[in-house]
Design an enzyme around this catalytic site. Structure first.
Site, PDB file in Angstrom:
ATOM      1  N   ASP A 163       0.867  -1.172   0.000  1.00  0.00           N
ATOM      2  CA  ASP A 163       0.000   0.000   0.000  1.00  0.00           C
ATOM      3  C   ASP A 163       0.907   1.227   0.000  1.00  0.00           C
ATOM      4  OD1 ASP A 163      -1.692   2.191   1.144  1.00  0.00           O
ATOM      5  OD2 ASP A 163      -3.151   0.546   1.287  1.00  0.00           O
ATOM      6  N   LYS A 184      -7.299  15.725  -6.274  1.00  0.00           N
ATOM      7  CA  LYS A 184      -6.336  15.907  -7.381  1.00  0.00           C
ATOM      8  C   LYS A 184      -5.711  17.305  -7.303  1.00  0.00           C
ATOM      9  CE  LYS A 184      -6.546  11.944  -9.438  1.00  0.00           C
ATOM     10  NZ  LYS A 184      -5.432  11.018  -9.324  1.00  0.00           N
ATOM     11  N   TYR A 203     -13.306  13.925  -5.013  1.00  0.00           N
ATOM     12  CA  TYR A 203     -12.256  13.313  -5.842  1.00  0.00           C
ATOM     13  C   TYR A 203     -11.445  14.410  -6.540  1.00  0.00           C
ATOM     14  CZ  TYR A 203     -10.225  11.203 -10.034  1.00  0.00           C
ATOM     15  OH  TYR A 203      -9.372  10.840 -11.047  1.00  0.00           O
ATOM     16  N   SER A 240      -6.137  14.993 -13.468  1.00  0.00           N
ATOM     17  CA  SER A 240      -7.375  14.772 -14.224  1.00  0.00           C
ATOM     18  C   SER A 240      -7.950  16.096 -14.684  1.00  0.00           C
ATOM     19  CB  SER A 240      -8.386  14.069 -13.309  1.00  0.00           C
ATOM     20  OG  SER A 240      -9.669  14.085 -13.894  1.00  0.00           O
TER      21      SER A 240
HETATM   22  P1  NAD Z   1      -7.231   1.915 -11.609  1.00  0.00           P
HETATM   23  O1  NAD Z   1      -8.125   1.790 -10.417  1.00  0.00           O
HETATM   24  O2  NAD Z   1      -7.370   0.939 -12.704  1.00  0.00           O
HETATM   25  O3  NAD Z   1      -5.717   1.903 -11.128  1.00  0.00           O
HETATM   26  C1  NAD Z   1      -5.300   2.337  -9.850  1.00  0.00           C
HETATM   27  C2  NAD Z   1      -4.446   1.250  -9.251  1.00  0.00           C
HETATM   28  O4  NAD Z   1      -3.981   1.716  -7.973  1.00  0.00           O
HETATM   29  C3  NAD Z   1      -5.202  -0.057  -8.991  1.00  0.00           C
HETATM   30  O5  NAD Z   1      -4.442  -1.135  -9.520  1.00  0.00           O
HETATM   31  C4  NAD Z   1      -5.313  -0.131  -7.471  1.00  0.00           C
HETATM   32  O6  NAD Z   1      -5.289  -1.474  -7.001  1.00  0.00           O
HETATM   33  C5  NAD Z   1      -4.089   0.656  -7.045  1.00  0.00           C
HETATM   34  N1  NAD Z   1      -4.205   1.289  -5.720  1.00  0.00           N
HETATM   35  C6  NAD Z   1      -5.244   2.015  -5.237  1.00  0.00           C
HETATM   36  N2  NAD Z   1      -4.972   2.447  -3.997  1.00  0.00           N
HETATM   37  C7  NAD Z   1      -3.731   1.988  -3.702  1.00  0.00           C
HETATM   38  C8  NAD Z   1      -2.900   2.109  -2.564  1.00  0.00           C
HETATM   39  N3  NAD Z   1      -3.294   2.785  -1.462  1.00  0.00           N
HETATM   40  N4  NAD Z   1      -1.680   1.528  -2.575  1.00  0.00           N
HETATM   41  C9  NAD Z   1      -1.270   0.835  -3.683  1.00  0.00           C
HETATM   42  N5  NAD Z   1      -2.026   0.694  -4.790  1.00  0.00           N
HETATM   43  C10 NAD Z   1      -3.237   1.254  -4.778  1.00  0.00           C
HETATM   44  O7  NAD Z   1      -7.404   3.412 -12.138  1.00  0.00           O
HETATM   45  P2  NAD Z   1      -6.911   4.097 -13.489  1.00  0.00           P
HETATM   46  O8  NAD Z   1      -8.115   4.405 -14.280  1.00  0.00           O
HETATM   47  O9  NAD Z   1      -5.807   3.335 -14.097  1.00  0.00           O
HETATM   48  O10 NAD Z   1      -6.386   5.472 -12.897  1.00  0.00           O
HETATM   49  C11 NAD Z   1      -5.030   5.691 -12.593  1.00  0.00           C
HETATM   50  C12 NAD Z   1      -4.866   7.110 -12.132  1.00  0.00           C
HETATM   51  O11 NAD Z   1      -5.334   8.005 -13.143  1.00  0.00           O
HETATM   52  C13 NAD Z   1      -5.647   7.476 -10.871  1.00  0.00           C
HETATM   53  O12 NAD Z   1      -4.850   8.348 -10.085  1.00  0.00           O
HETATM   54  C14 NAD Z   1      -6.857   8.209 -11.395  1.00  0.00           C
HETATM   55  O13 NAD Z   1      -7.374   9.120 -10.451  1.00  0.00           O
HETATM   56  C15 NAD Z   1      -6.266   8.926 -12.591  1.00  0.00           C
HETATM   57  N6  NAD Z   1      -7.259   9.264 -13.601  1.00  0.00           N
HETATM   58  C16 NAD Z   1      -8.012   8.281 -14.180  1.00  0.00           C
HETATM   59  C17 NAD Z   1      -8.958   8.608 -15.124  1.00  0.00           C
HETATM   60  C18 NAD Z   1      -9.831   7.539 -15.741  1.00  0.00           C
HETATM   61  O14 NAD Z   1     -10.845   7.868 -16.353  1.00  0.00           O
HETATM   62  N7  NAD Z   1      -9.490   6.267 -15.674  1.00  0.00           N
HETATM   63  C19 NAD Z   1      -9.139   9.936 -15.509  1.00  0.00           C
HETATM   64  C20 NAD Z   1      -8.333  10.916 -14.946  1.00  0.00           C
HETATM   65  C21 NAD Z   1      -7.384  10.564 -13.990  1.00  0.00           C
HETATM   66  C1  UD1 Z   2     -16.236  11.097 -14.930  1.00  0.00           C
HETATM   67  C2  UD1 Z   2     -15.963  11.728 -13.594  1.00  0.00           C
HETATM   68  C3  UD1 Z   2     -14.653  12.498 -13.666  1.00  0.00           C
HETATM   69  C4  UD1 Z   2     -13.522  11.595 -14.172  1.00  0.00           C
HETATM   70  C5  UD1 Z   2     -13.929  11.028 -15.536  1.00  0.00           C
HETATM   71  C6  UD1 Z   2     -12.907  10.120 -16.159  1.00  0.00           C
HETATM   72  C7  UD1 Z   2     -18.195  12.178 -12.709  1.00  0.00           C
HETATM   73  C8  UD1 Z   2     -19.195  13.239 -12.333  1.00  0.00           C
HETATM   74  N1  UD1 Z   2     -17.058  12.603 -13.256  1.00  0.00           N
HETATM   75  O1  UD1 Z   2     -16.364  12.130 -15.832  1.00  0.00           O
HETATM   76  O2  UD1 Z   2     -14.321  13.016 -12.410  1.00  0.00           O
HETATM   77  O3  UD1 Z   2     -12.329  12.343 -14.293  1.00  0.00           O
HETATM   78  O4  UD1 Z   2     -15.153  10.290 -15.348  1.00  0.00           O
HETATM   79  O5  UD1 Z   2     -12.829   8.926 -15.450  1.00  0.00           O
HETATM   80  O6  UD1 Z   2     -18.404  11.001 -12.466  1.00  0.00           O
HETATM   81  N2  UD1 Z   2     -22.950   8.999 -19.507  1.00  0.00           N
HETATM   82  C9  UD1 Z   2     -24.181   8.503 -19.870  1.00  0.00           C
HETATM   83  N3  UD1 Z   2     -24.518   7.258 -19.430  1.00  0.00           N
HETATM   84  C10 UD1 Z   2     -23.700   6.490 -18.658  1.00  0.00           C
HETATM   85  C11 UD1 Z   2     -22.430   7.014 -18.299  1.00  0.00           C
HETATM   86  C12 UD1 Z   2     -22.099   8.282 -18.741  1.00  0.00           C
HETATM   87  O7  UD1 Z   2     -24.954   9.171 -20.549  1.00  0.00           O
HETATM   88  O8  UD1 Z   2     -24.078   5.378 -18.271  1.00  0.00           O
HETATM   89  C13 UD1 Z   2     -22.552  10.343 -20.005  1.00  0.00           C
HETATM   90  C14 UD1 Z   2     -22.240  11.342 -18.921  1.00  0.00           C
HETATM   91  O9  UD1 Z   2     -23.406  12.032 -18.526  1.00  0.00           O
HETATM   92  C15 UD1 Z   2     -21.235  12.239 -19.650  1.00  0.00           C
HETATM   93  C16 UD1 Z   2     -20.499  11.280 -20.587  1.00  0.00           C
HETATM   94  O10 UD1 Z   2     -21.370  10.167 -20.727  1.00  0.00           O
HETATM   95  O11 UD1 Z   2     -21.904  13.201 -20.418  1.00  0.00           O
HETATM   96  C17 UD1 Z   2     -19.170  10.797 -20.053  1.00  0.00           C
HETATM   97  O12 UD1 Z   2     -19.361  10.271 -18.752  1.00  0.00           O
HETATM   98  P1  UD1 Z   2     -18.175   9.528 -17.955  1.00  0.00           P
HETATM   99  O13 UD1 Z   2     -17.579   8.488 -18.819  1.00  0.00           O
HETATM  100  O14 UD1 Z   2     -18.723   9.110 -16.638  1.00  0.00           O
HETATM  101  O15 UD1 Z   2     -17.071  10.655 -17.783  1.00  0.00           O
HETATM  102  P2  UD1 Z   2     -17.172  12.128 -17.132  1.00  0.00           P
HETATM  103  O16 UD1 Z   2     -18.564  12.480 -16.781  1.00  0.00           O
HETATM  104  O17 UD1 Z   2     -16.455  13.043 -18.031  1.00  0.00           O
END
Ligand code: NAD
Ligand code: UD1
Length: 338
Positions: A59, A153, A149, A125
């Protein structure tokens, strides 16, 4: 050639980044507590790349374990992915998010100081922009807190800026991702949301496999061309490549940066659904549902800074994103005709 530690290394974006890093000749160490990832990801990465990835199960809040890991595998820098990322959950359990994301990041940086690791790439993000005044969004647009969240960030970005300003970090890159989607074209790694997906693309792919009856479109009365929300979807392989370039940049130069990673193209919910249907030949039944609380109307990046500083530009288009997302989900669902 560098050795890089990925926190959250078995997660969605980190696993794709691991592939991009080894393809550019770097060595990768994975650290994860597997809270939100599957334990066989390192093995799948080995089969995909032909390389062995040292794995530390820990962790990030465990300073001793993380320091020991960085002493056992001396690294040139860290890419910090580990975090919790569900907006709704962050509002339901603020302490969990402050602890995992902010306390966890502080503990990680303590371990980095003890191991004298002073270069960092951070997963930020586009959520830090909240509802922007206009798109495309440049990096100097005002930041706004929409939910807990997003606040975590912003706090982490500020912490990193302070550590860079005071010389505790030699260089750092905060990467503001827009909406990552898709999977490696091999379909050996991808996104594995637990339970009902919150995000649009995983939901669409689960409708396509028949796991869910229809997609709920959250609002069709937004002030956008077709009334549905507009986002900047970016293929995870493009995102992964940007991380490799960012790591190389912060290792080569003692400068810090904050950059958008998006394509610069805004796509509505209905446009994404139609692109998916075109790319896969699968029909997605729709149900127009109320707006989702907390959703913003529209945002997309101005990605010019990433191109100017890192020489990075997204190459894959929405058809690639849909095809690869579908290939991954279909394989998991045991559908072979893709
Ligand atoms: P993910 O959940 O697939 O990956 C995160 C990983 O971190 C997981 O494998 C989880 O097991 C591990 N983890 C969580 N807490 C931990 C801890 N305390 N110690 C060690 N490991 C831990 O998520 P992701 O989509 O790959 O996202 C990665 C990063 O990108 C995150 O910081 C997320 O906030 C950021 N991010 C993601 C998105 C998205 O849409 N996926 C968008 C913007 C930013
Ligand atoms: C979400 C998160 C954001 C995160 C991003 C990427 C919220 C409010 N925001 O954003 O913090 O950084 O994901 O992981 O959760 N939609 C539908 N039906 C669905 C799902 C989504 O219509 O079942 C629409 C949403 O209203 C939006 C678009 O699809 O207009 C994208 O949604 P989503 O993929 O959840 O991403 P974000 O809303 O951009």
């Amino acid at each position: 050639m560098a050795r890089i530690l990925l926190t959250g290394g078995a997660g969605y974006i980190a696993s794709h980044t691991a592939v991009a890093l080894v393809e550019r000749g770097h060595h990768v160490v994975l650290l994860d507590n597997f809270a939100n990832s599957e334990r066989d990801v390192p093995d799948r990465l080995r089969r995909l790349t032909g390389k062995l990835f040292p794995v530390i199960e820990a962790d990030i809040r465990d300073v001793k374990a993380v320091t020991d890991a960085m002493q056992a595998f001396p690294v040139d820098g860290v890419i910090h992915f580990a975090a919790l990322k569900a907006v709704g959950e962050s509002e339901a359990d603020p302490l969990l998010y402050y602890d995992m994301n902010i306390v966890g990041t502080i503990r990680l940086f303590e371990a980095m100081q003890q191991a004298n690791v002073r270069r960092l790439v951070f997963s930020s993000s586009a959520t830090v922009y909240g509802q922007p005044d206009h798109s495309p969004i440049l990096e100097d647009a005002p930041t706004r807190v929409n939910n807990i969240y997003g606040r975590t960030k912003l706090v982490m970005e500020d912490l990193i800026r302070d550590l860079a300003r005071t010389g505790k970090l030699l260089s750092a890159a905060s990467l503001r991702y827009f909406n990552p989607v898709g999977a490696h074209p091999s379909a050996m790694i991808g996104e594995t949301p637990s339970g009902v997906p919150n995000n649009l693309m995983p939901y669409i792919t689960q409708v396509a496999t028949g796991e869910r009856p229809h997609l709920n479109v959250f609002g069709n009365d937004y002030d956008t061309p077709d009334g549905t929300g507009v986002r900047d979807y970016i293929h995870v392989m493009d995102l992964a490549h940007a991380h490799a370039l960012a790591v190389e940049h912060i290792i080569a130069q003692d400068v810090s940066l904050t950059v958008n990673l998006g394509t610069g193209v805004g796509i509505s919910v209905l446009e994404l659904v139609h692109a998916f249907e075109r790319a896969t030949g699968r029909k997605i039944p729709l149900n127009i549902a109320p707006r989702r609380p907390g959703d913003v109307t529209s945002y997309y990046a101005n990605p010019a800074m990433a191109e100017a500083i890192l020489g990075w530009k997204a190459k894959l288009n929405v058809d690639d994103m849909c095809r690869d997302a579908w290939r991954w989900q279909a394989k998991r669902a045991g559908i072979n005709d893709v």
